[in-house]
Design an enzyme around this catalytic site. Structure first.
Site, short mmCIF file in Angstrom:
data_model
loop_
_atom_site.label_atom_id
_atom_site.label_comp_id
_atom_site.label_asym_id
_atom_site.label_seq_id
_atom_site.Cartn_x
_atom_site.Cartn_y
_atom_site.Cartn_z
N LYS A 70 -37.29 -44.85 -24.03
CA LYS A 70 -35.91 -44.51 -24.36
C LYS A 70 -35.43 -43.37 -23.45
O LYS A 70 -34.51 -43.52 -22.68
CB LYS A 70 -35.77 -44.10 -25.83
CG LYS A 70 -36.49 -45.01 -26.84
CD LYS A 70 -35.80 -46.34 -27.03
CE LYS A 70 -36.59 -47.37 -27.79
NZ LYS A 70 -36.96 -47.06 -29.15
N TRP A 107 -35.67 -47.37 -38.48
CA TRP A 107 -36.99 -47.01 -37.96
C TRP A 107 -37.80 -46.26 -39.01
O TRP A 107 -38.99 -46.52 -39.18
CB TRP A 107 -36.87 -46.20 -36.66
CG TRP A 107 -36.36 -47.05 -35.53
CD1 TRP A 107 -35.16 -46.93 -34.90
CD2 TRP A 107 -37.00 -48.19 -34.94
NE1 TRP A 107 -35.03 -47.92 -33.95
CE2 TRP A 107 -36.13 -48.69 -33.94
CE3 TRP A 107 -38.24 -48.83 -35.14
CZ2 TRP A 107 -36.46 -49.81 -33.16
CZ3 TRP A 107 -38.56 -49.94 -34.36
CH2 TRP A 107 -37.68 -50.41 -33.39
N ASP A 163 -40.67 -38.88 -35.81
CA ASP A 163 -40.50 -39.88 -34.76
C ASP A 163 -39.31 -39.42 -33.93
O ASP A 163 -38.18 -39.43 -34.39
CB ASP A 163 -40.22 -41.24 -35.43
CG ASP A 163 -39.95 -42.35 -34.42
OD1 ASP A 163 -39.85 -42.06 -33.21
OD2 ASP A 163 -39.83 -43.52 -34.85
C1 LIG Z 1 -37.64 -47.89 -30.20
C2 LIG Z 1 -38.07 -47.08 -31.36
C3 LIG Z 1 -39.28 -47.33 -32.02
C4 LIG Z 1 -40.19 -48.48 -31.66
O1 LIG Z 1 -40.83 -48.20 -30.48
P1 LIG Z 1 -41.88 -49.23 -29.86
O2 LIG Z 1 -42.29 -48.50 -28.62
O3 LIG Z 1 -41.17 -50.51 -29.62
O4 LIG Z 1 -42.99 -49.38 -30.84
C5 LIG Z 1 -39.63 -46.53 -33.09
N1 LIG Z 1 -38.85 -45.52 -33.47
C6 LIG Z 1 -37.68 -45.23 -32.86
C7 LIG Z 1 -36.84 -44.10 -33.34
C8 LIG Z 1 -37.25 -46.01 -31.78
O5 LIG Z 1 -36.10 -45.74 -31.16
#
Ligand SMILES: *Cc1c(COP(=O)(O)O)cnc(C)c1O
Length: 360
Positions: free
Chosen positions: A196, A101, A172
């Site tokens: 998540k 990511w 993030d």
């Molecule tokens: C799932 C995830 C993403 C992507 O998220 P989207 O909502 O599909 O854009 C980005 N960073 C992390 C750490 C993730 O787990």
């Protein structure tokens, strides 16, 4: 029958939350309407929105210096939205890579600046560690430093959050926000998609320090300009109303459980149980350095990879679903977010032991 869902996202939600949403589906508290049907400017939805903001602020102990925004676009959307909002007059931003990511984040940043790679946790075994602050080599004048504090695919979590002084730290936090207390004051901004560990897909939470709201590039779309969104209390355009409502129910559920310290204790217990099952067996392997092992996403491999399909089929027969690892790394992955109960992890560990014995 409800299964134990180990999906990395969209992921399990607390059963209580789903039941309440079902009860309120056709008539939200005497309004005669579903939340989905409400005007985002009506008093009913405004109350849902305000309560969600207040509960999130309370849960995460967000300081008064920071604004909470509800956006759309997900974690990947933020890979463009963050540089467009924070670069200001600077030409670079720094990136610490701990998995796929953050790699994606780094790649996307090239569209907006000349990004600098400050550190990487990649080893011969792939991404297996979060480099400590002492290993970061920052550039001279970065607009911010970016980190992904929980790498969902590689199962690498960062526990030690450095204080960067004047340089804004941006993270993030998509896959572990609300899994434990986080010192938000250390960050210029954090962001994450809700699907998540917060709720359902559709809403992206951004928490940003107010004094950083004046750095957007002129090309930044207004609907993604944090200052515009903040000035309009996340209602510059129609917010993802139902996703905000579900997130609000999850915030209430977490508060009822005792808040983030209480959920952290549960998450420690769940992850310890699973990692010790992996470590005490020669049949299962997790390659992540112990200090960087994620409490939310636990990737593991079978010593005999020709048994992968058998393992998954046997798990499915017991109601243990979505254990297949991400295609980029293979093997297995159990995502054990807040809403996955201890019983689910116990059932998985029991199954893993039985499966191993069957091979002997
Ligand atoms: C799932 C995830 C993403 C992507 O998220 P989207 O909502 O599909 O854009 C980005 N960073 C992390 C750490 C993730 O787990």
């Amino acid at each position: 029958m409800r299964v134990f869902n180990f999906s990395a996202g969209p992921a399990a939600l607390p059963e209580e939350v789903l039941r309440q949403a079902a009860d309120e589906m056709l008539d939200w508290r005497g309004s005669g309407m579903s939340v989905m049907e409400m005007s985002h400017r009506g008093k009913e939805f405004i109350s849902i929105h305000e309560e969600a903001l207040a509960d999130l602020r309370d849960l995460l102990d967000v300081p008064a210096s920071h604004r909470i925004l509800f956006l759309q676009g997900g974690g990947l959307g933020e890979n463009a939205i963050v540089p467009m909002n924070l670069l200001g007059t600077k030409e670079t931003a720094d990136f610490v890579l701990t998995g796929s990511w953050s790699q994606k984040t780094f790649k996307e940043a090239h569209k907006y600046c000349a990004p600098h790679l400050a550190a990487s946790g990649q080893t011969a075994d792939g991404f297996t560690r979060s480099p400590a602050r002492a290993e970061w080599q920052l550039s001279d004048d970065p607009a911010y430093v970016h980190l992904c504090t929980n790498e969902t695919i590689h199962g690498v979590e960062t526990f030690d959050i450095p204080d960067l002084g004047d340089i804004p730290l941006v993270a993030d936090v998509s896959s572990h926000i609300l899994s434990r207390p986080l010192d938000v004051a250390k960050f210029g901004a954090i962001y994450g998609g809700a699907q998540k560990n917060i709720g359902m897909a559709g809403v992206t939470v951004v928490i940003v320090r107010e004094d950083l709201l004046d750095r957007a590039l002129p090309i930044c779309p207004s609907a993604f300009e944090w200052k515009t969104v903040a000035e309009n209390n996340s209602m510059y355009n129609t917010p993802p109303t139902y996703a905000i409502y579900i997130a609000g129910l999850v915030f209430k559920w977490l508060k009822k459980l005792g808040g983030l310290k209480a959920i952290e204790a549960r998450n420690i217990e769940k992850s310890k149980l699973l990692y010790s099952a992996i470590d005490s067996s020669a049949f299962y392997v997790n390659k992540v350095e112990r200090a960087s092992r994620s409490r939310m996403n636990v990737p593991f491999f079978l010593a005999d990879e020709s048994r992968n399909e058998d393992f998954l089929a046997g798990a499915k027969a017991r109601g243990l679903l979505q254990l297949k690892g991400h295609k980029s790394v293979g093997g297995m992955r159990a995502s054990i977010y807040n809403a996955v109960p201890l019983e689910g992890v116990k059932a998985l560990v029991e199954y893993m032991k039985e499966f191993e014995q069957r091979q002997a």
